[in-house]
Design a protein around this motif. Sequence first.
Motif, PDB file in Angstrom:
ATOM      1  N   ARG A  51       0.831  -1.205   0.000  1.00 13.53           N
ATOM      2  CA  ARG A  51       0.000   0.000   0.000  1.00 13.53           C
ATOM      3  C   ARG A  51       0.868   1.259   0.000  1.00 13.53           C
ATOM      4  O   ARG A  51       0.643   2.197  -0.778  1.00 13.53           O
ATOM      5  CB  ARG A  51      -0.924  -0.020   1.220  1.00 13.53           C
ATOM      6  N   ILE A  52       1.878   1.284   0.870  1.00 10.97           N
ATOM      7  CA  ILE A  52       2.749   2.459   0.958  1.00 10.97           C
ATOM      8  C   ILE A  52       3.548   2.637  -0.330  1.00 10.97           C
ATOM      9  O   ILE A  52       3.706   3.757  -0.837  1.00 10.97           O
ATOM     10  CB  ILE A  52       3.691   2.334   2.173  1.00 10.97           C
ATOM     11  N   ALA A 108       2.771   1.743  -3.398  1.00 15.92           N
ATOM     12  CA  ALA A 108       1.934   2.245  -4.488  1.00 15.92           C
ATOM     13  C   ALA A 108       1.759   3.760  -4.381  1.00 15.92           C
ATOM     14  O   ALA A 108       1.866   4.487  -5.388  1.00 15.92           O
ATOM     15  CB  ALA A 108       0.573   1.540  -4.465  1.00 15.92           C
ATOM     16  N   GLU A 109       1.519   4.240  -3.165  1.00 12.76           N
ATOM     17  CA  GLU A 109       1.336   5.675  -2.970  1.00 12.76           C
ATOM     18  C   GLU A 109       2.643   6.436  -3.170  1.00 12.76           C
ATOM     19  O   GLU A 109       2.688   7.469  -3.860  1.00 12.76           O
ATOM     20  CB  GLU A 109       0.784   5.954  -1.572  1.00 12.76           C
ATOM     21  N   GLN A 142       3.752   6.640  -6.880  1.00 12.93           N
ATOM     22  CA  GLN A 142       2.974   7.606  -7.655  1.00 12.93           C
ATOM     23  C   GLN A 142       3.461   9.031  -7.389  1.00 12.93           C
ATOM     24  O   GLN A 142       3.623   9.832  -8.316  1.00 12.93           O
ATOM     25  CB  GLN A 142       1.492   7.466  -7.308  1.00 12.93           C
ATOM     26  N   ARG A 143       3.728   9.336  -6.122  1.00 13.83           N
ATOM     27  CA  ARG A 143       4.196  10.676  -5.774  1.00 13.83           C
ATOM     28  C   ARG A 143       5.631  10.902  -6.251  1.00 13.83           C
ATOM     29  O   ARG A 143       6.011  12.022  -6.622  1.00 13.83           O
ATOM     30  CB  ARG A 143       4.081  10.889  -4.268  1.00 13.83           C
ATOM     31  N   SER A 191       4.079  11.283   5.012  1.00 17.06           N
ATOM     32  CA  SER A 191       2.648  10.998   5.095  1.00 17.06           C
ATOM     33  C   SER A 191       2.284  10.599   6.518  1.00 17.06           C
ATOM     34  O   SER A 191       3.086   9.995   7.233  1.00 17.06           O
ATOM     35  CB  SER A 191       2.259   9.871   4.137  1.00 17.06           C
ATOM     36  N   ASN A 242      -0.103   8.522   6.950  1.00 17.64           N
ATOM     37  CA  ASN A 242      -0.716   7.204   6.786  1.00 17.64           C
ATOM     38  C   ASN A 242       0.305   6.092   6.583  1.00 17.64           C
ATOM     39  O   ASN A 242      -0.070   4.989   6.200  1.00 17.64           O
ATOM     40  CB  ASN A 242      -1.675   7.235   5.577  1.00 17.64           C
ATOM     41  N   TRP A 243       1.568   6.382   6.835  1.00 20.17           N
ATOM     42  CA  TRP A 243       2.601   5.379   6.604  1.00 20.17           C
ATOM     43  C   TRP A 243       3.086   4.777   7.914  1.00 20.17           C
ATOM     44  O   TRP A 243       3.243   5.477   8.919  1.00 20.17           O
ATOM     45  CB  TRP A 243       3.788   5.994   5.862  1.00 20.17           C
TER      46      TRP A 243
END
Length: 562
Positions: free
Chosen positions: A333-334, A336-337, A340-341, A355, A357-358
């Motif tokens: 999940r991390i 993929a994010e 992209q960034r 982030s 959310n990490w």
Amino acid sequence: MKWKIIPFEESSRELVRHLEVHPLLGQLLLNRGVEDSREAKRFLFPTLNDLTNPFRMKGVEEGVRRVIKAVLKGEKITIYGDYDVDGMTSVALLKGFLSELGVSAEHYIPKRLEEGYGLNPEAIKFIASKGTKLLITVDCGISNRDEIALAQSLGMDTIVLDHHEPPEILPPGIIIDPLQRDCPFPFKGLAAVGVTFLFLMALRKMLREEGFFSHRSQPNLKRYLDLVALGTVADVVPVVEENRIFLKFGFEELQKTPRPGLRALKDLSGLGDADINYEHVAFRLAPRLNAGGRMQKEEVPLRLLLSEDEEEAQELAQELEEANRQRQLTQERIYAEARQRAHELRDKPAIVLASENWHPGVIGIVASKIAEEFYRPTILIALDGSEGRGSGRGIPEVHMKELLEHCRDLLVSFGGHKSAAGLKVKREHLEAFERSFLKAVEEAFGGKTPLPSLLIDLALSLKDITLPLVDSLELLAPFGPGNPNPVFCSNEPVNIESLRRFERDVTRFSVVGRGRRYEAVAFGPFPDPPPKAMIAFVPKKEFCEGYLRLTLEIKGLKESKS
């Protein structure tokens, strides 16, 4: 990707002339810094006797005498370790050895998210309250001057067994770290578990000389090399000098290990009783052990390594297996994010992302993947409240810890080495830190954008790729950082035929030239190749339908204009 082909030197044949090995090994040894026949023999046929005398390491003799004093007086010993594989194996190694001396040492593993890396005052006070007289830190401590001073004030002597870069002012106590100033130990690339093993070699020698083993058997240190191999691979230190010896014999011990925990872990990893190599440890065993520290189960890996009960070992291994599955899901999940960034930052000299959310226990793995894919120094930061914890991974052109030195005033704390680093930063300083880090990287690059390159050991004709050559390459093993699997390239274009694609990005085809035809395989995304090309490859043995064949694992391909 640019190819760097090392030219052949005729003098290389003389290097191995008396060793009865394939003559091309001489060039491969030269490429690895081996320059005389004595070094060549030690490299190709190492023994445990080739390990450097551990008493050459600064602080070892003093540390050994302090441990002997504690053993003879029955003083309480506590081992303070890190929560990664290098730290855990160091603790298990030291506890196991001391147990054979009749000493039941305590241990302390900090909680990753609550306490962070290294020593902390509350832990020191707790350890002192239990009556500890000798504190031994492994894989940490070199940067904990205040905490070790606190331990001293509370009546504890301290021995630091570490391998990280020392600060200008060392902690009080006995410091054993090959990187410390004026340490005459010649090899500086040890993992903490390697430092610990050498320390125990010295301890056993001095105990033997003082008659400690007159009426009891002395520990067999060789059987602890399974732990040394695990920690050495997991910490990604160079596979040269002492480390290469540790791994050569450590993999043998790991293959036949009597430890119930490691046997259970190998079974879950699909290894069973198979011969062990670097990739098995790096990609199967180490991630499962590291999952404990990453997913708030810090004690589980150590309990697994120390367990002597088959049923308990199975349960602990299963617990780590589940933790590793959770780690993989979180990591995907991390990644993929972050990926992209990161695409939006391709034009910058480095990648810094943050982030809320990490998971801080996983960002280091993701940073490593991003750094490799984008070929940029990468720092990922997990924000929590007013602070963030970051993990950085570098590329060969830079030194991560030195880069962070330029940002010191903007960080709460930081540490690490050339290829990896960790940090803490206040949220309010995050933007300023990013600017400062990018500037430091830009200056390190000297205004040039680095590009990945492929180092090729030798250009060969297909007719030179033979089974005797491939067999002889095994003498260069174990392979890993600093001693990579030899990469060759064709010295002329070859024909590409019979392209086949399979699941999981596996591509196979035939390469034909000089009257020879070989099966070739490429892993990962692979574009349709031209009909004629130069190829870079690693030759390997492969069993197919009951017979042995040579296969070329493709590392690079360039279209031929001819």
